[in-house]
Design a protein around this motif. Structure first.
Motif, PDB file in Angstrom:
ATOM      1  N   ASP A   1      73.580  39.149  45.369  1.00  0.00           N
ATOM      2  CA  ASP A   1      72.988  37.936  44.791  1.00  0.00           C
ATOM      3  C   ASP A   1      71.461  37.967  44.848  1.00  0.00           C
ATOM      4  O   ASP A   1      70.804  37.166  44.189  1.00  0.00           O
ATOM      5  N   HIS A   2      70.908  38.817  45.682  1.00  0.00           N
ATOM      6  CA  HIS A   2      69.453  38.815  45.905  1.00  0.00           C
ATOM      7  C   HIS A   2      68.890  40.214  45.706  1.00  0.00           C
ATOM      8  O   HIS A   2      68.678  40.935  46.675  1.00  0.00           O
ATOM      9  N   PHE A   3      68.645  40.649  44.471  1.00  0.00           N
ATOM     10  CA  PHE A   3      69.021  39.925  43.263  1.00  0.00           C
ATOM     11  C   PHE A   3      69.971  40.807  42.491  1.00  0.00           C
ATOM     12  O   PHE A   3      69.948  42.021  42.679  1.00  0.00           O
TER      13      PHE A   3
ATOM     14  N   MET B   1      80.816  39.511  56.550  1.00  0.00           N
ATOM     15  CA  MET B   1      79.416  39.744  56.920  1.00  0.00           C
ATOM     16  C   MET B   1      79.147  39.259  58.329  1.00  0.00           C
ATOM     17  O   MET B   1      79.626  38.219  58.746  1.00  0.00           O
TER      18      MET B   1
ATOM     19  N   GLU C   1      76.606  42.441  51.697  1.00  0.00           N
ATOM     20  CA  GLU C   1      77.074  41.614  50.579  1.00  0.00           C
ATOM     21  C   GLU C   1      75.992  40.787  49.887  1.00  0.00           C
ATOM     22  O   GLU C   1      75.972  40.667  48.664  1.00  0.00           O
ATOM     23  N   TYR C   2      75.116  40.179  50.678  1.00  0.00           N
ATOM     24  CA  TYR C   2      74.154  39.240  50.082  1.00  0.00           C
ATOM     25  C   TYR C   2      73.223  39.900  49.077  1.00  0.00           C
ATOM     26  O   TYR C   2      72.641  39.233  48.229  1.00  0.00           O
TER      27      TYR C   2
END
Lengths: 163, 164
Positions: free
Chosen positions: A33-35, A1, A29-30
């Motif tokens: 996790d979100h969400f 990233m 990528e993030y």
């Protein structure tokens, strides 16, 4: 990233304002996790879009005089809606005050007609050589990197592409 | 880059106060863009560390029944650089909580020294708004990673309803 929260600079008036675009891709990528069941751009990354845009405005306005341009103070950030993959955040940042070592801004992020985020913030401009002359080479490296990166973000061909 | 900005809880007093720590590592990709020759933890991600510490405090106070989302950051200050090898500590205090949302105040330390203050306003997503925007009806906010962090601290997670 990559921590690059500006995809393109669409307009810039030194000492005054900058307009940029950040497109949100499912491939980032993030978002996993979100969400996990509701991918949306994290609020603080939308704030980072405003901060990085202001950083480019400072660099261009002072001809890349400083190596580090960091957030010093945030006031009244408001998150109004979500930004989903496939949407564009259109950023506008207005300079309220520009001094040699600090600056003050108001910024907005919009998606079409909807305002998604707005904020006021202050940046601190520094060179590592002010702390220790031995760091001058690091400043030089950061500044050359920023100049190269700016050339990519701001080339006229990019600005002319319709967003 | 993943989206977990606290590594573990070191104190958790339900409805009152939570303290979490975050180790800053040169192995984190994003640091090397900020800046290539002098990697620093970005200040906006320090805000997120506080938002995650405070958000879990807010969520737990009502048994994770609400979808707790970031609404405002009235004020955040940053006094210095955070470098690889540093440890951040986030201390969040619950100032107010009701059906509409919550307010927290917070202090950040870097290696035990004060770094900044971050106050946050959270919203509890109302059901009607959520339906309109096509937002999932289950609690998507407090996913397994957060539950694992609390379990690792010693909270009995079987006391809370599951996310579904």
């Amino acid at each position: 990233m990559k921590f690059h929260m500006v995809d393109r600079i669409t307009a810039l008036a030194p000492g005054e304002r900058i307009n940029t675009v950040k497109s949100l891709a499912y491939a980032e990528e993030y978002l996993a996790d979100h969400f996990p069941t509701f991918p949306v751009m994290p609020g603080v990354l939308m704030l980072e879009c405003l901060v990085q845009s202001a950083g480019w405005l400072v660099r261009v306005s002072e001809d890349f005089a400083h190596s580090l341009i960091n957030l010093a103070l945030v006031k009244n950030v408001t998150f109004k809606s979500f930004l989903a993959p496939g949407q564009l955040l259109q950023v506008e940042v207005e300079c309220r005050q520009l001094e040699s070592r600090r600056s003050e801004f108001s910024g907005w992020g919009r998606c079409g007609a909807n305002e998604i985020v707005k904020a006021r913030f202050e940046l601190r401009h520094e060179n590592l050589a002010e702390r220790d002359p031995g760091f001058a080479a690091l400043d030089h490296e950061n500044i050359s990197h920023a100049r190269r990166h700016y050339a990519l973000l701001s080339c006229p061909a990019a600005a002319e592409r319709k967003t | 880059m993943r989206w977990m900005w606290i590594d573990r809880f070191v104190a958790f007093e339900s409805g009152r106060r939570a303290v979490a720590v975050k180790c800053v590592s040169r192995a984190e990709d994003h640091l090397h863009d900020n800046y290539p020759a002098y990697p620093l933890m970005p200040a906006t991600l320090i805000i997120e560390g506080m938002a995650q510490t405070a958000g879990v405090l807010v969520g737990e106070a009502r048994q994770f029944a609400d979808r707790v989302v970031l609404a405002k950051v009235p004020r955040a200050t940053f006094a210095g650089d955070v470098l690889p090898g540093d440890t951040l500590q986030y201390e969040a205090r619950l100032e107010r909580i009701d059906d509409a949302g919550a307010m927290t105040s917070g202090q950040v330390q870097c290696n035990g020294r004060p770094l900044g203050e971050i106050d946050i306003v959270f919203s509890h997503l109302p059901r009607e708004t959520a339906d309109q925007l096509g937002i999932p009806s289950h609690n998507f906010v407090f996913h397994d990673d957060f539950r694992r962090l609390l379990a690792a601290f010693g909270l009995d997670m079987s006391r809370y309803p599951t996310a579904e």
